[in-house]
Enzyme design. Structure first.
Site, short mmCIF file in Angstrom:
data_model
loop_
_atom_site.label_atom_id
_atom_site.label_comp_id
_atom_site.label_asym_id
_atom_site.label_seq_id
_atom_site.Cartn_x
_atom_site.Cartn_y
_atom_site.Cartn_z
N GLU A 126 0.70 -1.35 0.22
CA GLU A 126 0.29 0.01 -0.19
C GLU A 126 0.62 0.94 0.11
OE1 GLU A 126 -4.79 -1.33 2.10
OE2 GLU A 126 -2.35 -1.16 3.45
N GLU A 184 -4.12 -10.43 0.55
CA GLU A 184 -5.33 -10.14 1.22
C GLU A 184 -6.29 -10.62 1.20
OE1 GLU A 184 -5.67 -6.58 3.79
OE2 GLU A 184 -2.96 -6.75 3.48
#
Length: 975
Positions: free
Chosen positions: A413, A488
């Site tokens: 991220e 994820e």
């Protein structure tokens, strides 16, 4: 530390990175007691680094540690931890940080060990958060950033043999490096990994790079070990002895995999030093958009793992790491993503030893810049290039010899940017044998695998078919030629995740889907102690906001498969069932055994069966199943002992359960540990009728008017027709209940959280209005409208009671009123029984909790638990503890007993109301009701999903408003 060093984006004075090696060279661990002082700003104590400085008045702490967690739980001594998921807890003004910058100073006196003459002395720090500067005997060694990376400093000129030396370290909580470390975790600080003094002998072995490939076609390995000139590589088990740098074919090599972690112990030696290696032969490749290991498609059944302990923070001992790895293996986990930084190197050694595929992730996340539209993001700012590349280099060089590491992740991220490309370019040139991963760039220009977070089932299936939506027309062809990894998915926050089994079914169906990593391994809560109230002195898991943070993300930190005390949550059992390496399908004419192993046979397993009638064992035995090759399938007949059993009595359910268990002990589990199971109901004499039949018409007890209410058998009703007594028991209800204490997924789903919609509609404040109470011959019919204020939607309920052979039967029928535009939390009945009825037995799914989209781990049987054991202690209290598919249940205590039969129904038993559960912020806020045990007897629940950070429940698990019926029989016994 000079202010310029405190914000320097790259290390100063640190030696080039190299592999962690097990060496026979002299070394002195420097863990243990250090002198410590903490101040609120970066200024520090003048002269503290000098050997003669008097630290007699300083505190003593045990290093490794995190200073914010020092002290008694509930009373931190050195500032407080802070939790944010995305936002930086300081102004975003890179590379600067505020003056309010807590700073810890450490001092450690030691006597250097004896060592051969010559050579060098090195001080090694394995992890310091976030920036630090080190001195030896008052002389500066250097400074570094990169909290979860190893930094070494040459101390040769400053070490004084034969006398006491002093190592001094100043650590700043915030630095320029903090902008690169905005991972979803607690902001805690200190020397949290090991420190050591290392002697590097002349002619020693500073670095080694093992290249150990495997060719599945020839079943041969190939070994080459890069090491200093003149070094000799020995692998005694293979009879190998060869000069470093020489390649050798190994025709008899057995491959390493997560299923069979075959390691060969080796040494690399010079006259001055010997290092030990654990070599695993394995090759990971990509072919036709499929990720392949040792010639077979790779199936990553993974978890994301932060390093955390509720008492010590990021400082973990090896025993804790080993216990985690063993529990992963027992739970059918075969892969770990090291979110979002390289782990303690001992963890990777354990993964080598036990067998876990590892995606090793760089210590990089700049997520907070997303809130600023990615302005000034270090991932794309040329001035940060060296800092980011340095982090990649330190990870790769440190971990390059671990066979468990199959891929390098650039970070997490951090948006997009040219510096990510520079990291990838360096890594690919240094280690072309591992794939590169980064989720943040959907064009996949710098990586070898396509990765996403939280793609829902429908999109995941499209990706599996190579038909995913276009991210960029120019990049589509490249991306669709890549394997897909869900880095994820199935966010395990609170009660959930739902839909995990359906994800794994997709992984099995489409070879392009290499699997994924559930978020996350454990709740990152902090152990605290209640300071007042009825639970004073009781420990509870604290989360964001519990430490006075001005910015925080509450309990978003509590999203693990384990609770903070490392007790498994129900989600771990669900994951173990979904990740099972075998599919066992039981039918009336046989049993199908399908291997989902990719690299081993089932020769290490034994099989057993058990027959039960209404949960009572009637027969068991061993099941003969031939060993299966990886991916093979076989069908075996039902055991003769099963087919020879007399049929069950009318209405009795006979269930056959087949279990695959370890035939012998493994290092991670004892013999007999169950790795997979399957179950099915066998045909009986007749379809079961769960409600006991009523007496013939005309023989049932008559309905009698009494004291303004009615008596019907052992049941007593008030004037409105509500049950208030059953034999010897006072009761409350049952009445319609549509509300549940919202789960984290209910509360946080975006863009329209169901819990907010439910509250706006008023499902948490239902009102009941009796329409009619109609006495009948031997029965009582009650009609009511159940609606919240301010709206015209609700349910019309008919409760029809009749006496039944010592008990009383209820047919409850609910019909929607008005136009419903939202799903419901639950349909069912709520009632209360005396608090003394604290022991529960039931026949249905168990032993643990289950919900519509999270029930794969539970099997049909007869189980028992206390009401206390029915509760699941989620960090933030919420809906929990439901047992599904219940055919019969009994609550008893103090010589009294209540039985409930029928349905099947969903049973929940609590020592407090749903309202009390919803109002609680922590487990210690819950106080048992002194009078009542509160029951829910439900027809169905809304699904769980994982929408707190992922997709909502699948459509088939949405609980829409429609007519429902519950048929139950109650009977009370005792005094």
């Amino acid at each position: 530390m000079e202010e310029s060093d405190a914000i320097r984006p790259s290390p100063s004075g640190a030696l080039p990175p190299r592999a962690h090696l097990e060496s026979d060279a002299v070394a002195l661990p420097l863990d243990g007691e250090w002198s410590f002082r903490c101040s609120p700003t970066a200024g520090g104590t003048p002269g503290f680094e000098l050997a003669a400085f008097d630290d007699g008045g300083w505190d003593r702490v045990q290093v490794p540690h995190c200073w914010q967690l020092e002290g008694v739980p509930g009373r931190p001594r050195y500032g407080s931890p802070a939790y944010t998921n995305i936002a930086y807890p300081f102004p975003v003004d890179p590379p600067e940080v505020p003056d309010e910058n807590p700073t810890g100073e450490y001092r450690r006196a030691f006597d250097p060990p004896e060592a051969p003459p010559g050579g060098r002395w090195i001080v090694r720090f394995e992890g310091v958060d976030s920036a630090f500067e080190a001195w030896l005997n008052g002389k500066r060694l250097g400074a570094a950033q990169g909290s979860r990376l190893t930094h070494e400093f040459d101390a040769t000129e400053h070490l004084e043999p034969g006398r006491r030396n002093v190592l001094a370290v100043r650590v700043h909580q915030f630095s320029a490096g903090s902008y690169l470390e905005d991972q979803d975790m607690w902001w805690v600080s200190g020397i949290f990994r090991r420190v050591a003094l290392l002697h590097r002998p002349e002619g020693g072995i500073d670095d080694v790079f093992v290249h150990a490939g495997y060719d599945p076609a020839t079943r041969a390995g190939r070994l080459r070990v890069e090491a200093p000139a003149g070094a000799v590589v020995r692998v005694p088990e293979l009879g190998l002895e060869l000069p470093a740098g020489t390649a050798a074919d190994v025709p008899r090599a057995e491959p390493w995999s997560a299923e069979e972690p075959r390691l060969y112990r080796a040494t690399v030696s010079t006259a001055a030093e010997t290092v030990e290696l654990a070599i695993g032969f394995r090759t990971v490749s990509i072919s036709d958009a499929v990720l392949i290991a040792n010639g077979a498609p790779l199936a990553l059944r993974g978890v994301n793992r932060h390093e955390w302990h509720a008492r010590t923070g990021r400082a973990l001992d090896e025993a804790t790491m080993r216990a985690d790895v063993e529990l992963m293996k027992r739970s059918n986990v075969n892969a770990v993503r090291t979110s979002h930084y390289p782990p303690d190197p001992r963890f990777l050694a354990l993964c080598d030893e036990y067998g876990l595929w590892v995606l090793d992730e760089c210590d990089l996340e700049t997520h907070g810049f997303e809130l600023l539209g990615w302005r000034r993001n270090p991932a794309d700012d040329p001035s940060w290039r060296d800092a980011l590349v340095d982090r990649m280099q330190r990870m790769v060089e440190r971990d390059k010899n671990h066979p468990c590491v199959i891929g390098w992740s650039l970070g997490n991220e951090s948006g997009r940017g040219r510096n990510l490309g520079a990291m990838a370019e360096w890594a690919r040139s240094r280690d072309p044998d591992r794939f590169l991963h980064y989720e943040g760039d959907q064009d996949c220009g710098d990586v070898d695998v396509y990765s996403r977070m939280y793609a829902d089932h429908a999109e995941t299936e499209l990706i599996g078919r190579g038909e995913e939506p276009s991210a960029s027309p120019g990049a589509d062809a490249r991306r669709r030629g890549m394997p897909f990894i869900l880095c994820e998915y199935a966010h395990a926050m609170g009660n959930g995740p739902g839909g995990l089994t359906e994800y794994v079914e997709l992984f099995e169906r489409y070879p392009r889907l290499a699997g994924g990593f559930v978020w996350e391994w454990m709740d990152q809560c902090i152990a605290q102690t209640a300071q007042d109230g009825p639970h004073r002195g009781t420990e509870y898991p604290a989360y964001g906001g519990d430490f006075g943070e001005e910015l925080h993300d509450a309990n978003f930190i509590a999203d693990g498969l384990l609770f903070a005390d490392r007790a498994p949550s129900p989600a771990l059992a669900e994951l173990a069932a979904a990740y099972a390496p075998l599919a066992l399908r039981v039918g009336g004419d046989g049993i199908t055994v399908e291997s989902r192993y990719r690299h081993t046979t089932t020769g290490h397993l034994g099989f057993a069966w058990r027959c039960e009638d209404d949960g009572v064992p009637v027969a068991d035995g061993a099941l003969e199943v031939p060993p299966l090759d990886a991916g093979a399938c076989v069908r075996v007949p039902l055991p003769a002992a099963v087919t020879e059993l007399d049929p069950p009595a009318v209405g009795v359910e006979r269930w056959l359960t087949v279990s695959a268990r370890l035939a012998g002990a493994e290092r991670w589990a004892p013999a007999g540990h169950e790795v997979a199971w399957g179950q099915a109901q066998l045909p009986g004499r007749a379809a079961p009728a769960r409600r006991r039949p009523s007496r013939p018409a005309g023989t049932a007890p008559a309905l009698a008017r009494s004291g303004g209410g009615w008596d019907l058998g052992q049941a007593r009703f008030d004037a409105r027709g509500r049950l208030e007594r059953l034999g010897p028991l006072d009761v409350v209800g049952p009445v319609l209940d549509l509300w549940r204490a919202p789960t984290d997924n209910d509360e946080l789903a975006q863009p329209d959280p169901p819990a907010a919609t439910w509250r706006r509609l008023g499902l948490d404040r239902l009102r009941h209005r009796t329409i009619a109470v109609v006495p009948e011959q031997g029965a009582l019919s009650v009609v009511s409208h159940v609606m919240p204020a301010g709206t015209d939607v609700g349910f019309e309920m008919e409760y029809r009671w009749r006496a039944d052979d010592g008990g009383v039967c209820l047919d409850a029928v609910g019909s929607p009123l008005g136009t419903w535009a939202v799903p419901l939390p639950r349909w069912g009945l709520r009632m209360a029984v005396p608090a003394g009825l604290g022991d529960v037995t039931w026949f249905g799914l168990g032993p643990g909790e289950a919900y519509p989209d999270s029930a794969s781990a539970q099997r049909v049987g007869r189980f028992s638990a206390s009401v206390e054991e029915f509760q699941t202690p989620y960090a933030r209290p919420q809906e929990n503890g439901a047992r599904r598919g219940v055919r019969s249940a009994a609550l008893e205590g103090g010589g009294r007993r209540l039985t409930v039969e029928g349905g099947p129904f969903v049973l929940t038993a609590r020592p407090w109301t749903t309202e009390a559960l919803e109002a609680a912020a922590h487990t210690t806020d819950l106080v048992p009701d002194p009078e009542w045990v509160w029951l829910n007897l439900d027809a169905e629940h809304h699904g769980l999903g994982s929408a707190a950070c992922g997709p909502p429940e699948l459509p088939e698990y949405r609980l829409e408003a429609r007519r429902f019926m519950l048929s139950l029989r109650f009977e009370a016994l005792g005094r």
